[in-house]
Write a protein that holds these residues in place. Structure first.
Motif, PDB file in Angstrom:
ATOM      1  N   VAL A 103     -24.442  22.046  34.921  1.00 50.77           N
ATOM      2  CA  VAL A 103     -24.132  21.376  33.669  1.00 50.77           C
ATOM      3  C   VAL A 103     -25.033  21.131  32.377  1.00 50.77           C
ATOM      4  O   VAL A 103     -24.690  20.465  31.882  1.00 50.77           O
ATOM      5  N   TRP A 104     -26.410  21.432  33.020  1.00 47.88           N
ATOM      6  CA  TRP A 104     -27.810  21.004  31.675  1.00 47.88           C
ATOM      7  C   TRP A 104     -26.876  21.415  29.993  1.00 47.88           C
ATOM      8  O   TRP A 104     -27.312  23.574  30.409  1.00 47.88           O
ATOM      9  N   MET A 105     -27.243  20.919  29.144  1.00 44.31           N
ATOM     10  CA  MET A 105     -27.498  21.854  27.743  1.00 44.31           C
ATOM     11  C   MET A 105     -28.384  21.232  27.087  1.00 44.31           C
ATOM     12  O   MET A 105     -28.099  20.291  27.141  1.00 44.31           O
ATOM     13  N   SER A 106     -29.256  22.646  26.419  1.00 47.32           N
ATOM     14  CA  SER A 106     -30.318  21.870  25.521  1.00 47.32           C
ATOM     15  C   SER A 106     -30.109  21.351  24.413  1.00 47.32           C
ATOM     16  O   SER A 106     -28.740  21.801  24.165  1.00 47.32           O
ATOM     17  N   PRO A 107     -30.564  20.936  23.988  1.00 47.92           N
ATOM     18  CA  PRO A 107     -30.708  20.012  22.479  1.00 47.92           C
ATOM     19  C   PRO A 107     -29.926  20.926  21.575  1.00 47.92           C
ATOM     20  O   PRO A 107     -29.141  20.999  20.905  1.00 47.92           O
ATOM     21  N   ALA A 108     -30.968  22.156  21.619  1.00 50.27           N
ATOM     22  CA  ALA A 108     -30.196  23.087  20.698  1.00 50.27           C
ATOM     23  C   ALA A 108     -29.646  24.012  20.954  1.00 50.27           C
ATOM     24  O   ALA A 108     -28.781  24.115  19.866  1.00 50.27           O
ATOM     25  N   ASP A 109     -29.305  24.632  22.423  1.00 50.34           N
ATOM     26  CA  ASP A 109     -27.784  24.514  22.739  1.00 50.34           C
ATOM     27  C   ASP A 109     -26.686  23.918  22.205  1.00 50.34           C
ATOM     28  O   ASP A 109     -25.525  24.437  21.502  1.00 50.34           O
ATOM     29  N   GLY A 110     -27.325  22.395  22.054  1.00 46.59           N
ATOM     30  CA  GLY A 110     -26.197  21.423  22.235  1.00 46.59           C
ATOM     31  C   GLY A 110     -25.304  21.552  20.705  1.00 46.59           C
ATOM     32  O   GLY A 110     -24.429  21.887  19.997  1.00 46.59           O
ATOM     33  N   ALA A 111     -26.828  21.845  20.126  1.00 48.96           N
ATOM     34  CA  ALA A 111     -26.774  21.776  17.803  1.00 48.96           C
ATOM     35  C   ALA A 111     -26.014  23.223  17.531  1.00 48.96           C
ATOM     36  O   ALA A 111     -24.704  23.608  17.148  1.00 48.96           O
ATOM     37  N   ARG A 112     -26.342  24.092  18.607  1.00 48.51           N
ATOM     38  CA  ARG A 112     -24.899  25.821  18.646  1.00 48.51           C
ATOM     39  C   ARG A 112     -23.589  25.769  18.529  1.00 48.51           C
ATOM     40  O   ARG A 112     -23.064  26.159  18.517  1.00 48.51           O
ATOM     41  N   LEU A 113     -23.509  24.707  19.664  1.00 48.64           N
ATOM     42  CA  LEU A 113     -21.937  24.617  20.400  1.00 48.64           C
ATOM     43  C   LEU A 113     -21.183  23.271  19.773  1.00 48.64           C
ATOM     44  O   LEU A 113     -20.504  24.362  19.163  1.00 48.64           O
ATOM     45  N   PHE A 114     -22.055  23.050  18.687  1.00 45.28           N
ATOM     46  CA  PHE A 114     -20.946  21.655  18.214  1.00 45.28           C
ATOM     47  C   PHE A 114     -21.001  22.720  16.404  1.00 45.28           C
ATOM     48  O   PHE A 114     -20.079  21.951  16.029  1.00 45.28           O
ATOM     49  N   HIS A 115     -21.961  23.544  16.032  1.00 46.51           N
ATOM     50  CA  HIS A 115     -22.054  23.991  15.035  1.00 46.51           C
ATOM     51  C   HIS A 115     -20.498  25.084  14.785  1.00 46.51           C
ATOM     52  O   HIS A 115     -19.458  25.336  14.382  1.00 46.51           O
ATOM     53  N   ALA A 116     -20.805  25.688  15.806  1.00 50.80           N
ATOM     54  CA  ALA A 116     -19.502  26.929  16.599  1.00 50.80           C
ATOM     55  C   ALA A 116     -18.376  26.100  16.264  1.00 50.80           C
ATOM     56  O   ALA A 116     -17.207  26.004  16.016  1.00 50.80           O
ATOM     57  N   ALA A 117     -17.783  24.769  16.938  1.00 50.97           N
ATOM     58  CA  ALA A 117     -16.950  24.451  17.128  1.00 50.97           C
ATOM     59  C   ALA A 117     -16.391  23.728  15.794  1.00 50.97           C
ATOM     60  O   ALA A 117     -15.094  23.485  15.547  1.00 50.97           O
ATOM     61  N   LEU A 118     -17.213  23.100  15.157  1.00 48.90           N
ATOM     62  CA  LEU A 118     -17.451  23.297  13.484  1.00 48.90           C
ATOM     63  C   LEU A 118     -16.740  24.061  13.158  1.00 48.90           C
ATOM     64  O   LEU A 118     -15.907  23.917  11.570  1.00 48.90           O
ATOM     65  N   SER A 119     -16.854  25.184  13.231  1.00 45.16           N
ATOM     66  CA  SER A 119     -17.065  26.262  11.644  1.00 45.16           C
ATOM     67  C   SER A 119     -16.202  27.812  12.763  1.00 45.16           C
ATOM     68  O   SER A 119     -15.492  28.091  11.113  1.00 45.16           O
ATOM     69  N   ALA A 120     -15.364  27.352  13.777  1.00 46.22           N
ATOM     70  CA  ALA A 120     -15.071  28.254  14.756  1.00 46.22           C
ATOM     71  C   ALA A 120     -13.518  28.251  13.467  1.00 46.22           C
ATOM     72  O   ALA A 120     -12.844  27.277  13.079  1.00 46.22           O
ATOM     73  N   PRO A 121     -12.489  29.673  13.350  1.00 44.09           N
ATOM     74  CA  PRO A 121     -11.245  29.399  12.868  1.00 44.09           C
ATOM     75  C   PRO A 121     -10.309  29.187  13.664  1.00 44.09           C
ATOM     76  O   PRO A 121      -9.874  29.643  14.804  1.00 44.09           O
ATOM     77  N   ASP A 122      -9.327  28.393  13.071  1.00 39.74           N
ATOM     78  CA  ASP A 122      -7.196  28.321  13.895  1.00 39.74           C
ATOM     79  C   ASP A 122      -7.847  27.986  15.112  1.00 39.74           C
ATOM     80  O   ASP A 122      -7.636  28.476  15.908  1.00 39.74           O
ATOM     81  N   VAL A 123      -8.661  27.024  15.781  1.00 43.90           N
ATOM     82  CA  VAL A 123      -9.302  26.117  16.932  1.00 43.90           C
ATOM     83  C   VAL A 123      -8.026  24.942  17.147  1.00 43.90           C
ATOM     84  O   VAL A 123      -7.978  25.048  18.777  1.00 43.90           O
ATOM     85  N   GLY A 124      -7.096  24.883  16.043  1.00 47.91           N
ATOM     86  CA  GLY A 124      -5.849  24.228  17.301  1.00 47.91           C
ATOM     87  C   GLY A 124      -6.464  22.392  17.925  1.00 47.91           C
ATOM     88  O   GLY A 124      -7.243  22.622  17.875  1.00 47.91           O
ATOM     89  N   HIS A 125      -6.262  22.891  19.235  1.00 49.84           N
ATOM     90  CA  HIS A 125      -6.726  21.766  19.922  1.00 49.84           C
ATOM     91  C   HIS A 125      -7.698  23.195  21.350  1.00 49.84           C
ATOM     92  O   HIS A 125      -7.004  23.137  22.178  1.00 49.84           O
ATOM     93  N   THR A 126      -8.483  23.204  21.168  1.00 51.78           N
ATOM     94  CA  THR A 126      -9.414  23.434  22.028  1.00 51.78           C
ATOM     95  C   THR A 126     -10.297  22.824  23.510  1.00 51.78           C
ATOM     96  O   THR A 126     -10.880  21.631  22.936  1.00 51.78           O
ATOM     97  N   VAL A 127     -11.114  22.983  24.596  1.00 51.03           N
ATOM     98  CA  VAL A 127     -10.921  22.317  25.246  1.00 51.03           C
ATOM     99  C   VAL A 127     -12.201  23.735  26.065  1.00 51.03           C
ATOM    100  O   VAL A 127     -11.980  24.569  26.036  1.00 51.03           O
ATOM    101  N   ALA A 128     -13.728  23.143  25.474  1.00 51.28           N
ATOM    102  CA  ALA A 128     -14.816  24.063  25.987  1.00 51.28           C
ATOM    103  C   ALA A 128     -15.601  23.133  26.864  1.00 51.28           C
ATOM    104  O   ALA A 128     -15.883  21.721  26.780  1.00 51.28           O
TER     105      ALA A 128
END
Length: 281
Positions: free
Chosen positions: A192-217
């Protein structure tokens, strides 16, 4: 390294916490100007907002003019039901109210997007999949089975996010975070580990992806031993780069393999099932 087209202002709640501290270091490289909020002073940040989540006026001011909110604040371990309600349930709802009000004050009516720090403890009583035997990974659609009051609050947060999208058009990505540390500390965490660098990648993707509505990831790295389906995270544009397997030899030598004789190994929630760590405040 991504090069954004324009500066963006991001409210980071829980900025003094462990994950908040990591993201303070990593997110600016994605072009974000961070506005910091925590109930405690943020070390080295003189202009951080020191406020409680249950202060509506402070929250309203904190979201004014921001482009997004990364909501990491709240109790991150088990605690009493009353404390969890005040911080994680009432506090999160008040944050959403501030975000909704901010959208209502803008000419285009668009509210800032929220990335909500959900948790694998929202599904903590889900049995761990035997991926080593070829069993399928756990999808985001699996029924929620919280393992603690803390996990219950994360289930509530996901429902709150869905309601604010359906009722008010506030977009949210709810990220069920596993364990975001510089490296995993035991064998279970390798799944279940998320490296800090991957955490930043995921949060950035979640903030910048178009039309997410409510997405669970799910939030983890591309671990060889991963327990859950990362497809909804990848659909946001997330491309994890790290794998906990590099720590396997060391951790297996220290702890041995997972065993169903240990309740903390039988379920997704780990020790939250039988011996949850308690919030110290």
């Amino acid at each position: 390294m991504p090069v954004p087209s324009a500066p963006r202002t991001l409210l980071l709640t829980g900025a003094a916490g462990g994950l908040g501290t990591l993201m303070r270091e990593l997110l600016p490289q994605y072009g974000y100007t961070l506005r910091l909020l925590d109930v405690r002073p943020v070390e080295g940040a003189r202009d951080a907002i020191v406020a409680d989540l249950n202060d509506p006026e402070a929250l309203r001011e904190a979201v004014r003019g921001v482009d997004g909110v990364l909501h990491l604040a709240g109790i991150s371990l088990e605690s009493t039901f009353d404390k969890i309600v005040e911080s994680n349930i009432k506090g999160t709802q008040r944050l959403y109210e501030a975000v909704r009000a901010e959208g209502g004050s803008r000419a285009d009516g668009t509210a800032p997007r929220v990335v909500f720090a959900s948790s694998n403890h929202a599904i903590g009583y889900t049995p761990r999949p035997r991926t080593e035997d070829g069993a399928p990974v756990v999808p985001v659609s699996t029924p929620r089975r919280p393992d603690t009051f803390y996990g219950l609050s994360k289930s509530f947060g996901e429902d709150l996010a869905q309601f604010y999208w359906d009722q008010y058009g506030v977009e949210t990505v709810s990220v069920r975070i596993g364990s975001c540390f510089r490296e995993p500390t035991d064998v279970r965490m390798m799944s279940v580990w998320m490296s800090p660098a991957d955490g930043a990648r995921l949060f950035h993707a979640a903030l910048s992806a178009p039309d997410v509505g409510h997405t669970v990831a799910y939030g983890s790295s591309a671990n060889t031993r991963v327990w859950w389906d990362l497809s909804s995270a990848r659909a946001l544009g997330y491309e994890p780069q790290d794998d906990s397997e590099v720590y396997a030899e060391k951790l297996l030598a220290e702890f041995g393999p997972l065993s169903d004789d240990n309740p903390a190994h039988r379920y997704m929630g780990g020790r939250f099932i039988n011996d949850p760590p308690i919030w110290p405040y």
